[in-house]
Design a protein around this motif. Structure first.
Motif, mmCIF file in Angstrom:
data_model
loop_
_atom_site.group_PDB
_atom_site.id
_atom_site.type_symbol
_atom_site.label_atom_id
_atom_site.label_comp_id
_atom_site.label_asym_id
_atom_site.label_seq_id
_atom_site.Cartn_x
_atom_site.Cartn_y
_atom_site.Cartn_z
ATOM 1 N N LEU A 51 0.834 -1.199 0.000
ATOM 2 C CA LEU A 51 0.000 0.000 0.000
ATOM 3 C C LEU A 51 0.872 1.253 0.000
ATOM 4 N N LEU A 55 1.719 1.796 -4.060
ATOM 5 C CA LEU A 55 0.601 2.669 -4.387
ATOM 6 C C LEU A 55 0.773 4.084 -3.829
ATOM 7 N N LYS A 57 0.006 5.101 -0.825
ATOM 8 C CA LYS A 57 -1.174 5.424 -0.031
ATOM 9 C C LYS A 57 -0.942 5.080 1.437
ATOM 10 N N ALA A 62 -6.651 5.218 1.710
ATOM 11 C CA ALA A 62 -6.838 4.099 0.788
ATOM 12 C C ALA A 62 -8.309 3.808 0.529
ATOM 13 N N ARG A 65 -10.396 -0.233 -3.595
ATOM 14 C CA ARG A 65 -9.567 -0.632 -4.727
ATOM 15 C C ARG A 65 -8.088 -0.663 -4.337
ATOM 16 N N ASP A 66 -7.641 0.291 -3.563
ATOM 17 C CA ASP A 66 -6.235 0.326 -3.144
ATOM 18 C C ASP A 66 -5.898 -0.865 -2.251
ATOM 19 N N TRP A 67 -6.808 -1.179 -1.332
ATOM 20 C CA TRP A 67 -6.579 -2.341 -0.478
ATOM 21 C C TRP A 67 -6.548 -3.611 -1.321
ATOM 22 N N GLU A 198 -7.600 0.875 -14.088
ATOM 23 C CA GLU A 198 -6.643 1.212 -13.028
ATOM 24 C C GLU A 198 -5.527 0.185 -12.939
#
Length: 839
Positions: A51, A55, A57, A62, A65-67, A198
């Motif tokens: 993360l 990313l 983040k 977050a 989607r990021d997780w 993404e």
């Protein structure tokens, strides 16, 4: 950065629009033990590292989607670590599976399950106040397929990895897979499926393994140093094929294969001279033309340009794949004459049939093998799986298009055909017989028969169900089969139980493990032990409770998507598949209309409550299929608004059918509609998934339905209608449709209501094309099978009212469908077609 404050950070409360489709639990075991604290900490640290460093983040910023991406990257690392165990080891033989479709869907559940870390991931995320289901729902469906063909390829890849069969899957990395289906006032509208919007955290770009694929140009003669002549193809256009590898993790992560998908790129990203001259659009025209190849799955071939793009797609991925595996073999083994000993190439349908002349070109023109050696290598390396008996679905390409786009390949095809016909002529064949077995169909302009080409170039040609294989011998390939009666073999399709039972239905999996042991997770054959519990009232009650839970979950999904409320106590009658006339969704709708009329006529009768669920996509240019969707939607609108049938009949067409939606529907289904015209469905795999999860099948004696009936027993399935031989007899009788309609008051009443605008009062003639097709032609024999279908449906009603009998049959369906595992199918391919070692 990874301090205590970060470890306890809270995420924003965001959920994906598809989160409701995520299974409620991902662990295929009952009451899983709490993972060791160290394991959870290690996983949490890995996810947080991704993360932060991949990313950029923090937990506070977050999104779901990021997780998801952070979790996927952490799991991908574990897959890479697992595959590194065998890195550098050259296996004795590899399988190369060429398919235009790989309908892989979401991969997070597969990865967690096969790595054995589902509960570890859940606990790791829970410690961050992150919900695993929301994270899983943020993963887009990789809709790289249209239906059964692509889902089968995905199952086969997972099973090969689980069986430790070294393999590469080869296909196209479509920017936009199968379209996202939007239903507006009953009308299907297609919008792009932006699964790569993404990025894709599972894949690795392998730019160093890119190759060039040519199109057009001419063929010249070249004198070699030894004085021999060699033909040299000089393409007018080249496209760069860039591979992206996705790890395919086997059960227990003991083996990891690769799905290699090709993206099309222009050799030069921009023509700077044109751009600087002011032609800013023209400067990127070649790039747009090249990248169109991998832009969209199945572009419409209703125009010459669309047809050319289809052929460009098929040759693009086939050529790139063959170049890749040939390069690998030369690096590892040297002599290409040994290719059959170390490589098996499986052509999944006719889409990669161009592999026959392309492999010959590579062997003869590029690597200098003699024609005889090259033909031996080709025919001992290739295998071909046929998926259709419908002549119009067996691809043919205009000779003019082939000569223009692939001139060298057309020369090779002509030479193969000449040598083939010369051999056939030795046995005194007639001109008519020669025309039947020729690679060139000259009946309606010259066209290359790709099915014939694949048949000649393959060592084995396999069907995908017992009936389909026998009909192949008798119909589409009968003349070629007579020339080589050993070539056609059967390999009945299968499904991966890890996706379609363990992940999709964790409650039922837990019940099975509790009843017969955890061994069912490794070998589905142990599911047969559930048969001993089929008459056990307590077990039936628990089995029914699992189904009820899944029906409640599905009801929430359907209401969210359609606004239609479903009664979980009603019988869930499900037809989920591509919309096509031969699959006969229209027969189901006609019975629905007839049932609606019957309930209206006798509203006080004790009717069996039923929910009719439809889902599936129609090809953009398939007007009849789109009209069937609209009819289903219009029938739903009227039926659901009628107080006379409330609580008795509900109809819903659920938009945008996908793998994830199937994972919600299949565990909740009570009745599985497998009602294709007998002799036309090659196999089917939805029928297997539904039966495995305990849905009882109502179906014709078509495809794998026959084998399902043999395995689950005739008392645990509802069979109706004509068999394949009966279909042929009826089709030979002119006027059968009008006679069937005249003999059936129910069918006539349903057709009259539809034709009179009963479901389209603002446009009475809306469905006239559907009614006219049935009354004047009825190619797929809906009218002939309608009354028997009605009879079978009323048997279903009666059976639903006997819960003990119903749940016994459901349990026996789960217990007795173990044979339909794709692990079994892959073992058969490995041993009898590919001649490759398992494990």
């Amino acid at each position: 950065m990874l301090n205590d404050a970060v470890l306890t950070g809270r995420r924003r409360d965001e959920t994906s629009r598809d989160a409701a489709e995520a299974p409620r639990s991902w662990m295929p075991q009952p009451a899983p033990a709490v993972p060791a604290g160290d394991d959870v900490t290690v996983m949490r640290t890995a996810i947080l590292a991704k993360l932060a460093y991949a990313l950029g983040k923090t937990p506070a910023t977050a999104r779901d989607r990021d997780w998801f991406v952070a979790t996927a990257l952490a799991l991908r690392d574990r897959a890479v670590a697992a595959s590194a165990i065998s890195a550098g080891i050259v296996p004795p033989k590899r399988v190369h599976y060429l398919s235009l479709e790989f309908l892989i869907g979401r991969l997070l559940s597969d990865a967690m399950g096969n790595l054995g870390v589902a509960e570890t991931v859940r606990a790791a995320l829970a410690g961050l106040d992150v919900d695993l289901e929301a994270v899983a729902g943020a993963e887009p469906d990789a809709a790289l397929g249209n239906g059964g063909l692509g889902r089968l390829a995905a199952c086969f890849m997972e099973s090969m990895a689980s069986l430790a069969i070294p393999a590469y899957g080869y296909g196209i990395r479509y920017d936009h897979g199968l379209f996202r289906q939007v239903i507006e006032d009953g009308v299907q509208r297609e919008v792009p499926e932006t699964w790569l919007a993404e990025g894709n955290p599972w894949e690795f770009e392998r730019a160093e393994a890119a190759c060039e694929v040519g199109f057009g140009g001419d063929v010249a003669m070249s004198v070699q140093p030894d004085g021999t002549l060699r033909r040299v193809w000089r393409p007018a256009e080249t496209v760069r094929a860039v591979p992206y590898d996705t790890p395919v993790i086997g059960r227990g992560a003991k083996h990891v294969n690769a799905l290699r998908l090709w993206a099309a790129r222009a050799p030069e990203a921009i023509d700077l001279a044109r751009f600087n001259a002011g032609d800013h659009v023209g400067a990127v025209a070649e790039r747009a033309r090249a990248e169109a190849i991998s832009r969209v799955l199945y572009p419409s071939d209703g125009t010459p340009a669309g047809q050319e793009l289809r052929l460009r797609q098929e040759f693009f991925f086939t050529s790139a794949s063959l170049q890749d595996l040939v390069r690998r073999h030369v690096a590892e083994r040297g002599d290409l004459r040994s290719l059959p000993d170390h490589a098996a190439i499986q052509l999944n349908d006719t889409h990669p049939a161009i592999a026959v002349p392309e492999l010959m070109r590579l062997l003869v023109d590029v690597h200098g093998l003699s024609w005889e050696d090259a033909w031996h290598v080709t025919t001992q390396t290739l295998g071909y799986t046929n998926h259709t008996l419908m002549p119009e679905a067996l691809e043919t390409w205009p000779v003019e298009l082939m000569e223009r786009l692939l001139p060298r390949h057309m020369q090779i095809i002509y030479l193969i055909n000449w040598m083939h016909l010369e051999e056939v002529s030795k046995h005194g064949s007639s001109p008519e017989h020669l025309a039947e077995v020729s690679l060139i169909d000259e009946s309606h302009g010259k066209r290359v028969r790709m099915g014939h080409l694949a048949f000649l170039g393959a060592r084995r040609v396999n069907g995908v169900s017992a009936l389909h294989t026998e009909l192949m011998r008798q119909t589409v390939f009968a003349p070629l089969h007579a020339l080589d009666t050993d070539k056609i073999v059967n390999k009945t399709n299968g499904i991966t139980f890890r996706r379609w039972l363990h992940n999709a239905n964790p409650g039922l999996t837990a019940l099975a493990v509790e009843a017969v042991g955890a061994k069912v997770l490794d070998d589905p054959r142990h599911l047969e032990g559930l048969a001993a519990f089929a008459d056990d009232s307590a077990f039936q009650a628990r089995y029914a409770a699992v189904r009820r839970e899944r029906k409640e979950a599905l009801a929430r999904v359907v209401e969210e998507r359609t606004g239609i409320a479903l009664d979980p106590d009603a019988l869930f009658d499900v037809q989920i598949k591509r919309i096509h006339e031969y699959k006969r969704q229209l027969l189901n709708i006609l019975e629905t209309v007839a049932l609606y009329q019957a309930i209206k006529a006798e509203p006080h009768r004790d009717w069996t409550p039923r929910v009719k669920l439809f889902a599936g996509k129609a090809a953009p240019s398939y007007h009849q299929a789109k009209l069937i969707i609209r009819l289903a939607s219009d029938v739903a609108k009227r039926v659901n608004a009628d107080p006379d049938v409330a609580g008795r009949l509900t109809v819903a067409f659920v938009p945008n059918y996908s793998v994830s939606l199937a994972e919600s529907i299949i565990p909740a289904a009570d009745l599985s509609e497998q009602i294709s015209t007998a002799g036309l469905e090659a196999s089917g795999t939805g029928n297997m998934k539904l039966a495995l999860n305990g849905a009882l099948t109502i179906g014709t004696l078509d495809g794998a339905n026959i084998e399902i009936k043999d395995h689950v027993g005739p008392d645990n399935i509802f069979i109706f209608g004509l068999d394949a031989a009966g279909v042929q007899r009826v089709q030979a009788q002119p006027g059968y449709a009008s006679r069937a309609i005249a003999a059936s008051a129910r069918l006539r009443g349903a057709l009259d209501m539809i034709a009179a605008g009963g479901f389209s009062p603002g446009e009475p003639g809306r469905f006239r094309p559907l009614v006219d097709e049935l009354t004047h032609g009825d190619r797929f024999l809906l009218t002939a099978d309608f009354d028997d279908y009605w009879r079978a449906q009323r048997e279903v009603d009666a059976a639903w009212r006997r819960p003990k009998t119903w749940w016994k049959s459901a349990i026996l369906n789960t217990a007795r469908t173990a044979w339909f595992s794709s692990d079994r199918t892959m073992r058969e391919y490995a041993e009898e077609i590919w001649r490759v070692r398992v494990g």
